[in-house]
Write an enzyme that holds these catalytic residues in place. Structure first.
Site, PDB file in Angstrom:
ATOM      1  CB  THR A   1     -49.751  -1.295 -22.865  1.00  0.00           C
ATOM      2  OG1 THR A   1     -49.755  -2.025 -24.160  1.00  0.00           O
ATOM      3  CG2 THR A   1     -50.042   0.170 -23.388  1.00  0.00           C
TER       4      THR A   1
ATOM      5  CG  HIS B   1      -1.955   1.042   1.025  1.00  0.00           C
ATOM      6  ND1 HIS B   1      -2.503   1.706  -0.075  1.00  0.00           N
ATOM      7  CD2 HIS B   1      -2.758   1.415   2.103  1.00  0.00           C
ATOM      8  CE1 HIS B   1      -3.389   2.417   0.088  1.00  0.00           C
ATOM      9  NE2 HIS B   1      -3.664   2.277   1.558  1.00  0.00           N
TER      10      HIS B   1
ATOM     11  CB  VAL C   1     -48.021  -2.344 -35.708  1.00  0.00           C
ATOM     12  CG1 VAL C   1     -48.806  -1.174 -35.226  1.00  0.00           C
ATOM     13  CG2 VAL C   1     -46.904  -1.760 -36.583  1.00  0.00           C
ATOM     14  N   GLY C   2     -48.903  -3.491 -32.684  1.00  0.00           N
ATOM     15  CA  GLY C   2     -49.889  -3.656 -31.621  1.00  0.00           C
ATOM     16  C   GLY C   2     -51.072  -2.810 -31.542  1.00  0.00           C
TER      17      GLY C   2
ATOM     18  N   GLY D   1     -52.871  -5.570 -22.536  1.00  0.00           N
ATOM     19  CA  GLY D   1     -52.952  -7.074 -22.549  1.00  0.00           C
ATOM     20  C   GLY D   1     -52.295  -7.662 -23.851  1.00  0.00           C
TER      21      GLY D   1
END
Length: 967
Positions: A808, A301, A837-838, A859
């Site tokens: 979502t 050290h 695409v949702g 969902g």
């Protein structure tokens, strides 16, 4: 690039900091005595200040010289005073033997020595660090040791049961030119020869000289002078050992099973009381490899501080793992004892053992105290990788979390005496001298207030109520903590200055007793928030009554090491028990704080009333009608009430423990508060739903924006929609990959284009140049560990349709002008096909709003698309006279039976509906000034849950499960 000189702080600044610390650690009477004594000695201190400023002028680093002078004066054996041991993780190489592990580590060290820029690029390193790492020894002295560097060294020293061997690890291609690391096969073959040797005879016994370096330093210095004075083989052997690049110890036994014991073995060696001493302690850099290939490094050290030691270990580890061990099969030892090397320029000879007869030299055995060290305890605190990543995301928060936890634990463990201890955090001085740590005195008045509050909040079952008051106290303490660290990092740390002033005072000076505790403060806390190439490291304790706490952050855990002497050694186990509990409790508060910062809501939360809860219980905002009477503004048509409902998604059944639920509820509440603030101030519903959804996008807990799931190709594709009910305008984006907040982009589409939906590259190109959408971000911004694991699990199972995590996020609102709006955002399905695409991006499928109602769904998006769910609910409401509740129920029954689904809706009458048949749904609302936050988990066979103005039905399962690690 030159390094700036480290400044000498102003005297008044240093004395002010001394007074601040002593005010916290001394009683009133002693503190008054200190102030009186200080005034009497001020003239003497001013003289010392002038002398220091003169002597420090032109020095690269006067601080390091002071620090090293103190450590080199230590008379104790090096391994129990200034040796820093670190454990390396197991090699990634398969079936790595002790020989292979040792050879790879030696090669990596040689590579790092010959190419110093590998350590940290072109960042300058202080001369006293850079030149005294490799090829340096701590030479024992009668009064003070010295660090001696051997720049011409090309060899390492190997100590093992067969003896002490010099092994060439470097070579110099041209005379006077730079050195290079020898090929790995060369180093490997030399080591192979070493390990093939039989056990050493008496004249080559490594224990004879290794045990000498483990003696008290003055005793070893006298014996060393005697050996050198006699000359001969002993002196030559000692010369080779001292001049080596580094030392490597090959242990003849496996590493202990416990991490704390491995640390002790790395530092002290030995597999038992009768095992030989194989550590040569005088080298600055030492490698240790056990028979089972567990490895460690030991640093001196006085030449290398802890931060550089950890950095060096990490680089050696990662370099060593770049070696392809298959190459050892192509360069085998020949039968006649010679060997083949792939480099014609790297000629070397086989190592032969050093002779160490030590005739006529008095060689006392090491003190048994060498093995009876101060106790070392280790433990891990585990959590999700994303939690630690979030803590690291707020600069200084990781350190503050551990700091405050330690202060709380000390108070619980030591009682009233805890206030007397000085707590030091060694701060890395990157801004001035890379590699030096200066002390920051991190106990503050604000941290003490926080700790007192935390202690009073802990219940007998080790749980805590997290209130906004607690968050506020944490914030103030954290800001003060960061300020202290920042001052030290920028060269305004006063620790070295205090040491210099203390050393300048005569021993009988009355001020010295007040400055003495700063020389060896009671408690050291040091570590780093992320260091994957180091398994564990331990800080040293130098005083007779001292505690060192080291932390090393990993991806999904933090390793804590406790090292104590004196009174701390007696209470170390109790401190460990308290710290284990408190780290988890304070982490829950720190994560909430980080989430509030992440969501841009900290200021908003801190301005709230002082008594509201921060998780799932009902609370009343400061602006609630129950606290402050709200009068209608003179504007015609403005209502005194507003409604906001948000959701964090509906998903399949999942197991969450109460800690996880509490943090999710806090995030929902935070988003709710931001949106409600807009409405309360008379803002429009469109702005409110955007504000809430934007906040949820910024939080890693939800699948929208940051934290979005990956498609089958491992990329994020996000979509969002916002609808203004009164104007019947909408904007949507889909398949965007670099938009930080998709809901902002959707608002831009609505207001800045003539279209309603733009997807993919077209959306990205449209958004370029629009200030409203913000700067693009890279894929690393959206990445979270939990999403990656979900994708891996789905792809390996061949199932890319079912969602185990809520998807979502959305919001619906009724403002005080009777305006309605809806907003939704999502990352889509885990493992979805590219370009999918949702329903979130399609008005009428997963979202809808007009002048009578607003709807947001979550969902199975493909089902919502096929059945135009949101549009059907609106049609039933408008054309069949259904109430909002009846319309939602009928669609759920007829079109969403057996489908994961959740719906939130609000109409102009202020009715707010939540209905779900999902395994879990995250929801929150503000209605008539009352805010509610909850995680819905319906009972089996209970198909819907309705939440209206005066009714809340929720079912929580607090049982821990597969996701049961606590935040």
């Amino acid at each position: 690039m030159s390094l700036p000189d480290y400044p000498v702080p102003e005297l008044d600044v240093t004395l002010q900091e001394v007074g601040r610390v002593l005010q916290l650690t001394l009683g009133p009477d002693l503190h008054a005595e200190f102030k009186s004594t200080l005034e009497q000695q001020r003239e003497l201190l001013q003289e010392a200040q002038q002398k220091l400023a003169t002597s420090a002028a032109g020095q690269e680093n006067w601080v390091t010289e002071h620090f090293k002078s103190g450590l080199l004066s230590c008379s104790k054996p090096v391994p129990i005073s200034t040796a820093l041991p670190i454990v390396l993780p197991s090699s990634k190489a398969k079936r790595c033997s002790q020989l292979e592990r040792a050879a790879t580590l030696l090669w990596a060290a040689a590579k790092l020595y010959s190419e110093p820029l590998l350590l940290e690029g072109d960042v300058p390193i202080e001369r006293t660090q850079q030149s005294e790492v490799f090829a340096a020894s701590r030479i024992p002295g009668r009064n003070q040791d010295e660090i001696k560097v051997y720049p011409e060294s090309l060899h390492a020293i190997i100590t093992c049961a067969a003896g002490v061997f010099p092994v060439d690890i470097l070579w110099r291609p041209s005379t006077g030119g730079p050195v290079s690391a020898r090929p790995f096969t060369d180093i490997y073959n030399q080591l192979a020869k070493v390990v093939d040797q039989p056990s050493a005879e008496k004249q080559n016994d490594p224990c004879a000289i290794c045990s000498l370096s483990a003696l008290e330093r003055k005793t070893w210095a006298a014996i060393r002078e005697e050996i050198l004075g006699q000359g001969g083989a002993e002196a030559a052997s000692l010369g080779l050992m001292e001049s080596a690049v580094l030392a490597l110890c090959l242990e003849d036994h496996n590493a202990p099973s416990e991490l704390a014991d491995i640390l002790k073995a790395v530092r002290l060696g030995g597999g038992g009381g009768d095992s030989p001493c194989l550590r040569y302690y005088d080298k600055v850099v030492n490698l240790v490899v056990f028979k089972d290939s567990t490895a460690g490094m030991v640093f001196e050290h006085s030449a290398v501080d802890g931060m550089v030691a950890a950095l060096l270990t990490e680089r050696v580890y990662h370099l060593s793992d770049t070696i392809d061990l298959n190459v050892v099969n192509t360069d085998k030892l020949n039968v006649n004892g010679s060997f083949t090397v792939n480099s014609a320029n790297a000629n070397s000879v086989f190592p032969t053992p050093l002779t160490l007869p030590l005739q006529g030299v008095n060689t006392p055995k090491p003190s048994p105290d060498l093995k009876v060290t101060n106790p070392v305890l280790t433990f891990d605190v585990s959590s999700y990788a994303d939690v630690f990543s979030t803590l690291r995301g707020q600069r200084g928060l990781y350190d503050a979390w551990i700091n405050f936890s330690l202060q709380l634990s000390l108070m619980q463990t030591l009682g009233e005496s805890a206030v007397n201890h000085i707590l030091v955090t060694p701060t890395h001085m990157r801004h001035y001298k890379h590699g030096r740590c200066d002390p920051t005195y991190s106990l503050t008045m604000q941290s003490r207030k926080l700790v007192d509050a935390l202690a009073s909040c802990i219940s007998p079952d080790n749980t805590m109520q997290y209130t906004t008051d607690l968050l506020r106290l944490f914030h103030v303490a954290f800001l003060e903590h960061k300020c202290l660290i920042k001052n030290t990092k920028s060269g305004q740390g006063v620790g070295p200055h205090i040491a210099a002033l203390r050393q300048s005072l005569p021993s009988e000076n009355p001020l010295k007793k007040f400055l003495a505790p700063f020389g060896c403060p009671s408690v050291y806390l040091t570590g780093t928030d992320l260091m994957e190439g180091v398994e564990c490291g331990v800080g040293n304790v130098y005083a007779q009554d001292q505690l060192a706490v080291t932390y090393l952050g990993k991806r999904d855990k933090v390793c804590i090491v406790l090292n104590g002497k004196g009174s701390f050694a007696l209470t170390l186990e109790k401190l460990q028990e308290n710290l284990k509990v408190n780290l988890k409790l304070v982490m829950l508060l720190a994560v909430r704080y980080a989430i509030a910062c992440q969501m841009g809501a900290l200021e908003c939360l801190l301005k709230q009333g002082h008594t509201e809860k921060m998780n799932g219980e009902i609370y009343h905002c400061a602006e609630s009608p129950k606290k402050h009477k709200i009068t209608s503004e003179p504007t015609t048509g403005m209502s005194p009430d507003h409604t906001l409902v948000i959701h964090g998604g509906a998903g399949e059944e999942m197991m969450l423990n109460p800690h996880v639920i509490g943090v999710i509820e806090f995030a929902l509440q935070t988003a709710l508060t931001l949106g409600s603030q807009v409405l309360q101030q008379g803002g429009r519903s469109l702005d409110a739903v955007q504000k809430s959804v934007e906040a949820l996008e910024d939080c890693f807990l939800f699948n929208a924006g940051k934290g979005s799931v990956f498609n089958k190709d491992g990329k994020n594709e996000m979509e969002a929609t916002i609808v203004d009910g009164n104007s019947l305008r909408s904007g949507s984006v889909a398949c965007v990959q670099s938009v930080k907040n998709p809901i902002k982009a959707a608002r831009c589409v609505m207001e800045k284009s003539s279209h309603s939906l733009i997807v993919g590259d077209g959306a990205e190109e449209f958004l370029q140049g629009l200030e409203e959408k913000g700067k693009p971000v890279g894929p690393e911004y959206f990445y979270t560990d939990i999403r990656q694991r979900e994708l891996n699990a789905k792809l390996s199972a061949g199932n890319i349709s079912k969602n185990n995590h809520p998807q979502t996020v959305g919001a619906v609102a009724l403002d005080r002008w009777h305006g309605l709006a809806a907003a939704s955002s999502t990352g889509g399905l885990v493992g979805k096909l590219k370009g999918r695409v949702g329903d979130t991006a399609v008005v009428g499928a997963g979202i809808y709003a007009d002048d009578m109602l607003a709807i947001s769904c979550s969902g199975d998006g493909d089902v919502f698309l096929r059945h135009t769910v949101a549009q059907k609910i609106a049609s039933l409401y408008h054309h069949k006279g259904h109430s909002l509740r009846q319309a939602c129920r009928e669609v759920m029954t007829e079109n969403l039976e057996g489908v994961c689904a959740g719906i939130i809706a609000v109409d102009t009458k202020g009715d707010a509906i939540i209905e779900t048949n999902a395994g879990v749904m995250f929801v929150a609302s503000t209605i008539s000034g009352i805010s509610r936050v909850e995680v819905f988990r319906p009972l089996k066979n209970f198909s819907d849950v309705i939440w209206e103005t005066d009714e809340l039905v929720a079912y929580l399962d607090p049982s821990p499960g597969s996701l049961g690690q606590p935040f």
